[in-house]
Design an enzyme around this catalytic site. Structure first.
Site, short mmCIF file in Angstrom:
data_model
loop_
_atom_site.label_atom_id
_atom_site.label_comp_id
_atom_site.label_asym_id
_atom_site.label_seq_id
_atom_site.Cartn_x
_atom_site.Cartn_y
_atom_site.Cartn_z
N GLY A 1 22.47 -40.71 -29.53
CA GLY A 1 22.94 -39.53 -30.44
C GLY A 1 23.04 -38.44 -29.60
O GLY A 1 23.07 -38.43 -28.20
N ALA B 1 10.85 -41.63 -17.02
CA ALA B 1 11.71 -40.24 -16.98
C ALA B 1 12.66 -40.35 -15.76
O ALA B 1 12.26 -40.29 -14.54
CB ALA B 1 10.55 -39.22 -16.85
N HIS C 1 8.58 -32.66 -23.98
CA HIS C 1 8.55 -33.91 -24.17
C HIS C 1 6.99 -34.45 -23.90
O HIS C 1 6.78 -35.62 -24.62
CB HIS C 1 9.73 -34.58 -23.22
CG HIS C 1 11.16 -34.79 -23.69
ND1 HIS C 1 11.84 -35.73 -24.22
CD2 HIS C 1 12.04 -33.91 -24.18
CE1 HIS C 1 12.79 -35.71 -24.70
NE2 HIS C 1 13.25 -34.32 -24.67
N ARG D 1 4.07 -37.09 -26.36
CA ARG D 1 3.68 -38.59 -26.02
C ARG D 1 1.94 -38.57 -26.17
O ARG D 1 1.22 -37.63 -25.59
CB ARG D 1 4.10 -38.84 -24.70
CG ARG D 1 5.57 -38.67 -24.58
CD ARG D 1 6.09 -39.44 -23.18
NE ARG D 1 5.80 -38.88 -22.13
CZ ARG D 1 6.48 -37.88 -21.42
NH1 ARG D 1 7.93 -37.72 -21.94
NH2 ARG D 1 6.11 -37.46 -20.40
N GLU E 1 8.24 -41.35 -12.78
CA GLU E 1 9.58 -40.54 -12.74
C GLU E 1 10.48 -41.47 -11.76
O GLU E 1 10.16 -41.93 -10.58
CB GLU E 1 9.16 -39.36 -11.80
CG GLU E 1 8.47 -38.38 -12.79
CD GLU E 1 8.07 -37.26 -12.23
OE1 GLU E 1 8.66 -36.56 -10.94
OE2 GLU E 1 7.11 -36.44 -12.70
#
Length: 186
Positions: free
Chosen positions: A14, A39, A57, A61, A69
């Site tokens: 999206g 990430a 973000h 969570r 990462e």
């Protein structure tokens, strides 16, 4: 004796700020598995706005989720994951941006390896991907390269994933139910 569940590959695509990451997070939570948030962004302490996005973000969570990462080695990360986990990869666009310096041949090798590993992985994987090709063609080469690579990658992952979702304007569409896949060869 219960049969082991088959791994799932899910794609959530999206535009920016559409809610795609939030939808992907809800799917990961519903998996019932241990979630590892992958990430692809790298932290930049000199960019306070970027760091604020990363913080937002992270605050959404659950504390029980691990965060890895992984700005480049996405294929190896997916390959090493156990069947008992759900990887939430956020996002493919950032990962592509991290690899723009690679030439066409190198990129094709990286892409081929990633797609083969996605097809054969043991874990659940949820990918978040930006849809960037709905506007004008960028006027500069790096912008066109990014848009074309990401668009092709999202299409390739979409051919593997089931379900594939489109999140836009805060609404979720299950494209696997509403649409028909194209032949994936361009």
């Amino acid at each position: 004796m219960t049969k082991p569940s088959k791994k799932r590959v899910i794609l959530v695509a999206g535009p920016a700020r559409s809610g795609k990451s939030e939808w992907a997070e809800s799917l990961a939570l519903a998996s019932g598995k241990s979630v590892i948030y992958v990430a692809t962004a790298t932290k930049n302490l000199d960019d306070s706005e970027w760091m604020e996005r990363i913080t937002q973000h992270a605050q959404r969570r659950p504390a029980s989720w691990q965060t890895w990462e992984v700005p480049v080695d996405l294929a190896a990360t997916i390959e090493s994951a156990k069947s008992s986990v759900c990887l939430l990869v956020d996002s493919l666009g950032t990962w592509v941006a991290n690899l723009l310096e690679y030439d066409r041949t190198q990129w094709q090798e990286i892409l081929k390896e990633l797609l083969e590993i996605i097809e054969n992985c043991d874990c659940d994987v949820i990918f978040v991907a930006e849809e960037t090709g709905w506007g004008v063609v960028p006027a500069y080469p790096a912008g066109r390269l990014f848009r074309d690579r990401l668009g092709s990658l999202v299409r390739e992952v979409g051919a593997i994933a089931n379900p594939t979702y489109l999140v836009t304007a805060g609404h979720v569409l299950n494209l696997s139910q509403l649409g028909s896949p194209l032949n994936n060869k361009e």
